[in-house]
Design an enzyme around this catalytic site. Structure first.
Site, PDB file in Angstrom:
ATOM      1  N   SER A  38     -61.225 -20.430  68.702  1.00  0.00           N
ATOM      2  CA  SER A  38     -60.586 -19.272  68.064  1.00  0.00           C
ATOM      3  C   SER A  38     -59.111 -19.599  67.856  1.00  0.00           C
ATOM      4  CB  SER A  38     -60.688 -18.045  68.968  1.00  0.00           C
ATOM      5  OG  SER A  38     -59.786 -17.039  68.520  1.00  0.00           O
ATOM      6  N   HIS A  93     -54.602 -17.138  71.476  1.00  0.00           N
ATOM      7  CA  HIS A  93     -55.319 -18.353  71.894  1.00  0.00           C
ATOM      8  C   HIS A  93     -54.394 -19.578  71.938  1.00  0.00           C
ATOM      9  CE1 HIS A  93     -59.403 -16.619  72.103  1.00  0.00           C
ATOM     10  NE2 HIS A  93     -58.756 -15.669  71.467  1.00  0.00           N
ATOM     11  N   ASN A 138     -70.449 -15.820  54.404  1.00  0.00           N
ATOM     12  CA  ASN A 138     -69.240 -16.486  53.916  1.00  0.00           C
ATOM     13  C   ASN A 138     -68.208 -16.317  55.013  1.00  0.00           C
ATOM     14  OD1 ASN A 138     -66.878 -17.360  52.891  1.00  0.00           O
ATOM     15  ND2 ASN A 138     -66.900 -16.088  51.050  1.00  0.00           N
TER      16      ASN A 138
HETATM   17  C1  LIG Z   1     -64.458 -16.649  74.941  1.00  0.00           C
HETATM   18  C2  LIG Z   1     -64.179 -16.036  73.607  1.00  0.00           C
HETATM   19  N1  LIG Z   1     -65.037 -16.245  72.603  1.00  0.00           N
HETATM   20  C3  LIG Z   1     -64.837 -15.734  71.385  1.00  0.00           C
HETATM   21  C4  LIG Z   1     -63.735 -14.970  71.097  1.00  0.00           C
HETATM   22  C5  LIG Z   1     -63.551 -14.406  69.725  1.00  0.00           C
HETATM   23  O1  LIG Z   1     -62.480 -14.977  69.016  1.00  0.00           O
HETATM   24  P1  LIG Z   1     -61.856 -14.212  67.746  1.00  0.00           P
HETATM   25  O2  LIG Z   1     -60.980 -13.132  68.290  1.00  0.00           O
HETATM   26  O3  LIG Z   1     -61.094 -15.251  67.007  1.00  0.00           O
HETATM   27  O4  LIG Z   1     -62.988 -13.650  66.966  1.00  0.00           O
HETATM   28  C6  LIG Z   1     -62.806 -14.711  72.113  1.00  0.00           C
HETATM   29  C7  LIG Z   1     -61.626 -13.893  71.819  1.00  0.00           C
HETATM   30  O5  LIG Z   1     -60.703 -13.725  72.556  1.00  0.00           O
HETATM   31  C8  LIG Z   1     -63.034 -15.251  73.396  1.00  0.00           C
HETATM   32  O6  LIG Z   1     -62.178 -15.026  74.402  1.00  0.00           O
END
Ligand SMILES: Cc1ncc(COP(=O)(O)O)c(C=O)c1O
Length: 445
Positions: free
Chosen positions: A219, A224, A292
């Site tokens: 992510s 992040h 998409n």
């Molecule tokens: C372990 C984990 N997976 C997936 C995600 C999802 O990422 P995104 O917010 O970019 O959709 C997060 C988001 O914090 C996460 O902590």
């Protein structure tokens, strides 16, 4: 009339100036305990991200383009994998990774509706959501309390003839026991998807997390390890999975021409697909029910500048983690402090604290104290996912399974929280967090 290149350079120079004026962190500004906000995460960037962004906006290509291609190549190089593909979020990366494993091209190994996927409930919902969205059955296993990662002792009792995959995250950057999980997957012929969204840069046995399994996901949402605003990536070493991932990311199409290109294979009008007429335009042949999930080139442009800084981000995360851990030493009777998984070198996403049983204060008491002192805190995401309203329409034993008791998951839901260690965090802020925790425990214990 100005030449376009001259004008562009002027705009980019102004962008740099704007960054200096508006966004550049003021190094001399003192950290004011109790006044300065200690965020758990945040963007760390300089003029290069803004210059790349403006440059790509002037190109006005907008969709997948030069920056996206470069980013994917550089990310794959960094990870040491054959292919990395951009998507528009970490959740999309998980969606894509999971749906790739349902492709008919995988024949007997494809995940079918009703098949089971082993995972954990103490985590982020979109690690699990794709399985439910597809009609597969998540099987929840407890976590071990030291790392909040999957308890590998439970794996064998979770497996059934319907098990097809393990899909789990490396909790807050701390790798799960990759050796044991990988051996388990190999023994039972299961796919392994590593949700690496919180662990980019972490290593297990010297090898980066996200590259051990069949597919890894990232992510790039601002908190992040690096950001492009919204964004994510999937990565793999499998040629077949690469083809499937691209197809499902890009509408489900069979054709693999880059955006803006036609007839790369030279057979655009001469092939036979399904029961379509011979020579039906390959550009509009669909081998999957796809999505998409693509990004814009502007997002990739930001990401490319972040990738350059990435190794320094990882180092700073480790330093902040170690500083906080040293400053909290001696409090283990009251709170459990995080520990790196054996054989690992985590690129920490956060610093997880669990209030020990029998303490005269609760997780919410300490969290409230910290928040009142301007320190941002976070729970371990969903805590116990199966208790959330989204599960109310599902039937246990049919739509999902719980393997054994989720005792530690419940403990995490009730008693754990985490603090940030992100690269923009200053030493004074780290010390201040430790001071406030000590102060709180001193006043209660
Ligand atoms: C372990 C984990 N997976 C997936 C995600 C999802 O990422 P995104 O917010 O970019 O959709 C997060 C988001 O914090 C996460 O902590």
């Amino acid at each position: 009339m100005k030449n376009a290149e001259v004008l562009k350079q002027e705009i980019l120079a102004k962008t740099r100036e704007y960054y200096e004026l508006v966004h550049k962190p003021v190094q001399e500004a003192p950290f004011e305990p109790g006044q300065s906000r200690v965020a758990y995460a945040g963007r760390v960037f300089d003029e290069k991200e803004m210059i790349n962004l403006v440059d790509s906006s002037l190109d006005f290509w907008l969709t997948y383009g030069t920056y996206s291609r470069q980013f994917e190549q550089k990310l794959a190089e960094y990870l040491g994998v054959q292919w990395a593909f951009l998507v528009n979020s970490g959740s999309s990366a998980n969606l894509l990774a999971f749906f790739a494993l349902t492709s008919p091209l995988l024949q007997d190994r494809r995940i079918k509706r009703g098949d089971e996927v082993i995972t954990v409930a103490a985590g982020f919902p979109t690690t699990v959501a794709p399985a439910v969205q597809f009609g597969a059955v998540p099987v929840f296993v407890d976590v071990d309390l030291k790392t909040c990662n999957i308890d590998v002792q439970q794996l064998e009792s979770a497996v059934s003839p319907k098990t097809k995959a393990v899909m789990i995250a490396h909790t807050l950057g701390n790798p799960f026991d990759l050796k044991r999980v990988k051996a388990f997957c190999d023994r039972h012929n299961l796919w392994l998807v590593e949700d690496n969204c919180d662990a980019l840069g972490s290593k297990y046995d010297g090898k980066l997390t996200g590259t051990w399994g069949d597919i890894g996901t990232s992510s790039f949402y601002p908190p992040h390890h690096m950001t492009m605003g919204e964004g994510g990536a999937v990565y793999t070493n499998s040629h077949l999975l690469k083809r499937i991932l691209l197809s499902i990311r890009d509408w489900g199409r069979d054709c693999w021409c880059d955006s803006g290109h036609d007839n790369t294979c030279g057979n655009r009008f001469s092939q036979q697909f399904g029961t379509l007429p011979l020579g039906y335009d390959h550009k509009y042949v669909y081998s999957h029910f796809g999505f998409n999930l693509k990004v814009t080139d502007m997002q990739a442009a930001i990401g490319l500048a972040q990738l350059e800084k990435f190794p320094s981000f990882v180092e700073k995360r480790k330093q902040n983690f170690n500083r906080l851990k040293s400053a909290l030493a001696g409090l283990e009777k009251n709170i459990a402090l995080p520990e790196a998984t054996q054989s690992s070198d985590p690129s920490w996403f956060g610093f997880l604290i669990t209030v020990n049983d029998g303490m005269p204060f609760t997780r919410n008491d300490i969290v409230e104290y910290l928040e009142n002192n301007r320190i941002q805190t976070r729970n371990l995401f969903a805590g116990n996912m199966t208790r959330h309203p989204m599960f109310q329409t599902l039937t246990e034993g049919v739509d999902y399974r719980i393997c054994g008791k989720l005792k530690n998951t419940e403990k995490v839901m009730n008693d754990s929280f985490w603090l940030g260690v992100y690269p923009g965090m200053r030493d004074e802020a780290v010390d201040y967090m430790a001071e406030k925790i000590r102060e709180f425990i001193g006043s209660r214990a």
